[in-house]
Design a protein around this motif. Structure first.
Motif, PDB file in Angstrom:
ATOM      1  N   UNK A  90       0.814  -1.215   0.000  1.00  0.00           N
ATOM      2  CA  UNK A  90       0.000   0.000   0.000  1.00  0.00           C
ATOM      3  C   UNK A  90       0.839   1.253   0.000  1.00  0.00           C
ATOM      4  N   UNK A  91       1.992   1.185  -0.651  1.00  0.00           N
ATOM      5  CA  UNK A  91       2.928   2.314  -0.639  1.00  0.00           C
ATOM      6  C   UNK A  91       2.275   3.587  -1.181  1.00  0.00           C
ATOM      7  N   UNK A  92       1.411   3.448  -2.194  1.00  0.00           N
ATOM      8  CA  UNK A  92       0.798   4.639  -2.791  1.00  0.00           C
ATOM      9  C   UNK A  92      -0.485   5.046  -2.079  1.00  0.00           C
ATOM     10  N   UNK A  93      -0.871   4.297  -1.045  1.00  0.00           N
ATOM     11  CA  UNK A  93      -2.071   4.666  -0.308  1.00  0.00           C
ATOM     12  C   UNK A  93      -3.357   4.167  -0.951  1.00  0.00           C
ATOM     13  N   UNK A  94      -3.245   3.196  -1.834  1.00  0.00           N
ATOM     14  CA  UNK A  94      -4.445   2.598  -2.398  1.00  0.00           C
ATOM     15  C   UNK A  94      -4.990   3.278  -3.634  1.00  0.00           C
ATOM     16  N   UNK A  95      -4.115   3.939  -4.379  1.00  0.00           N
ATOM     17  CA  UNK A  95      -4.547   4.683  -5.563  1.00  0.00           C
ATOM     18  C   UNK A  95      -4.270   3.915  -6.865  1.00  0.00           C
ATOM     19  N   UNK A  96      -3.900   2.646  -6.764  1.00  0.00           N
ATOM     20  CA  UNK A  96      -3.517   1.839  -7.926  1.00  0.00           C
ATOM     21  C   UNK A  96      -2.352   2.474  -8.684  1.00  0.00           C
ATOM     22  N   UNK A  97      -1.441   3.099  -7.921  1.00  0.00           N
ATOM     23  CA  UNK A  97      -0.288   3.772  -8.523  1.00  0.00           C
ATOM     24  C   UNK A  97       1.012   3.008  -8.251  1.00  0.00           C
ATOM     25  N   UNK A  98       0.920   1.905  -7.544  1.00  0.00           N
ATOM     26  CA  UNK A  98       2.091   1.071  -7.338  1.00  0.00           C
ATOM     27  C   UNK A  98       1.570  -0.355  -7.323  1.00  0.00           C
ATOM     28  N   UNK A  99       2.444  -1.309  -7.312  1.00  0.00           N
ATOM     29  CA  UNK A  99       1.960  -2.690  -7.305  1.00  0.00           C
ATOM     30  C   UNK A  99       2.340  -3.380  -6.003  1.00  0.00           C
ATOM     31  N   UNK A 100       2.543  -2.601  -4.944  1.00  0.00           N
ATOM     32  CA  UNK A 100       3.013  -3.204  -3.691  1.00  0.00           C
ATOM     33  C   UNK A 100       1.953  -4.087  -3.038  1.00  0.00           C
ATOM     34  N   UNK A 101       0.684  -3.929  -3.430  1.00  0.00           N
ATOM     35  CA  UNK A 101      -0.362  -4.760  -2.834  1.00  0.00           C
ATOM     36  C   UNK A 101      -0.837  -5.846  -3.790  1.00  0.00           C
ATOM     37  N   UNK A 102      -0.037  -6.122  -4.829  1.00  0.00           N
ATOM     38  CA  UNK A 102      -0.430  -7.180  -5.770  1.00  0.00           C
ATOM     39  C   UNK A 102      -0.648  -8.493  -5.029  1.00  0.00           C
ATOM     40  N   UNK A 103      -1.712  -9.172  -5.389  1.00  0.00           N
ATOM     41  CA  UNK A 103      -1.963 -10.481  -4.809  1.00  0.00           C
ATOM     42  C   UNK A 103      -2.518 -11.403  -5.882  1.00  0.00           C
ATOM     43  N   UNK A 104      -2.464 -12.678  -5.579  1.00  0.00           N
ATOM     44  CA  UNK A 104      -3.013 -13.690  -6.476  1.00  0.00           C
ATOM     45  C   UNK A 104      -4.316 -14.180  -5.867  1.00  0.00           C
ATOM     46  N   UNK A 105      -5.375 -14.100  -6.636  1.00  0.00           N
ATOM     47  CA  UNK A 105      -6.679 -14.524  -6.136  1.00  0.00           C
ATOM     48  C   UNK A 105      -6.828 -16.018  -6.424  1.00  0.00           C
ATOM     49  N   UNK A 106      -6.814 -16.818  -5.365  1.00  0.00           N
ATOM     50  CA  UNK A 106      -6.863 -18.277  -5.516  1.00  0.00           C
ATOM     51  C   UNK A 106      -8.285 -18.818  -5.532  1.00  0.00           C
ATOM     52  N   UNK A 107      -9.218 -18.065  -4.973  1.00  0.00           N
ATOM     53  CA  UNK A 107     -10.591 -18.553  -4.924  1.00  0.00           C
ATOM     54  C   UNK A 107     -11.338 -18.081  -6.166  1.00  0.00           C
TER      55      UNK A 107
END
Length: 111
Positions: A46-63
């Motif tokens: 969440x480095x950018x604060x949730x603005x979709x401006x970085x990929x630090x919160x990238x995750x893989x959706x397994x479900x």
């Protein structure tokens, strides 16, 4: 009273599985949930604060959840990110709603 929490599973970057109860009544997104439960070191998500401006919160959706359609900024961000897979999403773009009950995600490696 209606239960406003949903059960979700988050696999952290060490491969540890966390089953957590996430609130759906606080307009939180997945990245904020990861931060509030401290499942990733401070400053690595969440480095950018949730603005979709970085990929630090990238995750893989397994479900197999019906997720909101990817917006252009999220798609652009993921096109430049590392470790991207077909099921990659930015955690900040996944809202905690009752529909997300049972969601399972894995945090992408820190890049």
């Amino acid at each position: 009273m209606e239960n406003k929490d949903i059960s979700i599973t988050i696999i952290d970057r060490e491969g540890v599985t966390h089953k957590i109860e996430a609130p759906t009544d606080m307009a939180m997104n997945l990245m904020e949930v990861v931060r509030s439960f401290e499942l990733a070191p401070e400053g690595t998500i969440g480095v950018c604060g949730g603005m979709a401006m970085c990929a630090s919160c990238q995750c893989y959706v397994n479900s197999d959840h019906e997720l909101p359609e990817m917006q252009d900024d999220e798609e652009a961000m993921l096109s430049e990110a590392f470790y991207v897979k077909d099921n990659s999403r930015l955690g900040c773009q996944i809202q905690m709603t009752p529909d997300m009950e049972g969601l399972e995600v894995e945090l992408a490696p820190e890049s």
